[in-house]
Design an enzyme around this catalytic site. Structure first.
Site, short mmCIF file in Angstrom:
data_model
loop_
_atom_site.label_atom_id
_atom_site.label_comp_id
_atom_site.label_asym_id
_atom_site.label_seq_id
_atom_site.Cartn_x
_atom_site.Cartn_y
_atom_site.Cartn_z
N TYR A 1 -3.84 0.05 -6.00
CA TYR A 1 -2.50 0.55 -5.68
C TYR A 1 -1.71 0.92 -6.94
O TYR A 1 -0.71 1.61 -6.87
CB TYR A 1 -1.69 -0.49 -4.91
CG TYR A 1 -2.27 -0.97 -3.61
CD1 TYR A 1 -3.40 -0.41 -3.03
CD2 TYR A 1 -1.68 -2.05 -2.96
CE1 TYR A 1 -3.91 -0.89 -1.83
CE2 TYR A 1 -2.18 -2.53 -1.77
CZ TYR A 1 -3.29 -1.96 -1.21
OH TYR A 1 -3.79 -2.45 -0.03
N ASP B 1 1.16 -8.62 -0.59
CA ASP B 1 -0.19 -8.10 -0.72
C ASP B 1 -0.18 -6.86 -1.60
O ASP B 1 0.62 -5.96 -1.42
CB ASP B 1 -0.74 -7.74 0.66
CG ASP B 1 -2.14 -7.17 0.55
OD1 ASP B 1 -3.06 -7.95 0.21
OD2 ASP B 1 -2.31 -5.96 0.77
N TRP C 1 0.85 -1.19 0.00
CA TRP C 1 0.00 0.00 0.00
C TRP C 1 0.88 1.24 0.00
O TRP C 1 1.88 1.30 0.71
CB TRP C 1 -0.90 -0.02 1.22
CG TRP C 1 -1.61 1.27 1.53
CD1 TRP C 1 -1.50 1.97 2.70
CD2 TRP C 1 -2.55 1.98 0.72
NE1 TRP C 1 -2.30 3.08 2.65
CE2 TRP C 1 -2.97 3.11 1.44
CE3 TRP C 1 -3.07 1.77 -0.54
CZ2 TRP C 1 -3.87 4.04 0.95
CZ3 TRP C 1 -3.97 2.69 -1.04
CH2 TRP C 1 -4.37 3.80 -0.29
#
Length: 91
Positions: free
Chosen positions: A53, A48, A24
């Site tokens: 993003y 992740d 992120w």
């Protein structure tokens, strides 16, 4: 003494590391590729990301460059609301 973190066990019996490297606020580009490569080199096996993003391509480049077998790395992603549904998600 090193303490091991137990993985999550999915309904099909596959184990996924419960600790993952989050991306992120990491923009797509060489910095993200390098960060994910280093995370994988340090032992992370769960990365992740999300389409929101805008760094999924960089994450994929890092996984390929790591030299790890693809089945050794979990890449989790999230689908944005407008992209929900079977066909849209595949696209």
């Amino acid at each position: 003494m090193e303490q091991q973190v137990k993985p999550f066990v999915l309904s099909n019996g596959v184990e996924i590391p419960c600790l993952g490297f989050g991306t992120w606020r990491m923009p797509g580009g060489p910095e993200t590729v390098e960060a994910v490569e280093k995370a994988l080199a340090l032992g992370y096996r769960h990365i992740d990301t999300a389409s929101f993003y805008k760094n999924e391509t960089s994450v994929g480049q890092a996984v390929r460059a790591s030299g790890l077998k693809r089945e050794e790395v979990f890449v989790t992603s999230k689908v944005w609301t407008e992209d929900r549904g079977y066909e849209k998600t595949l696209a």
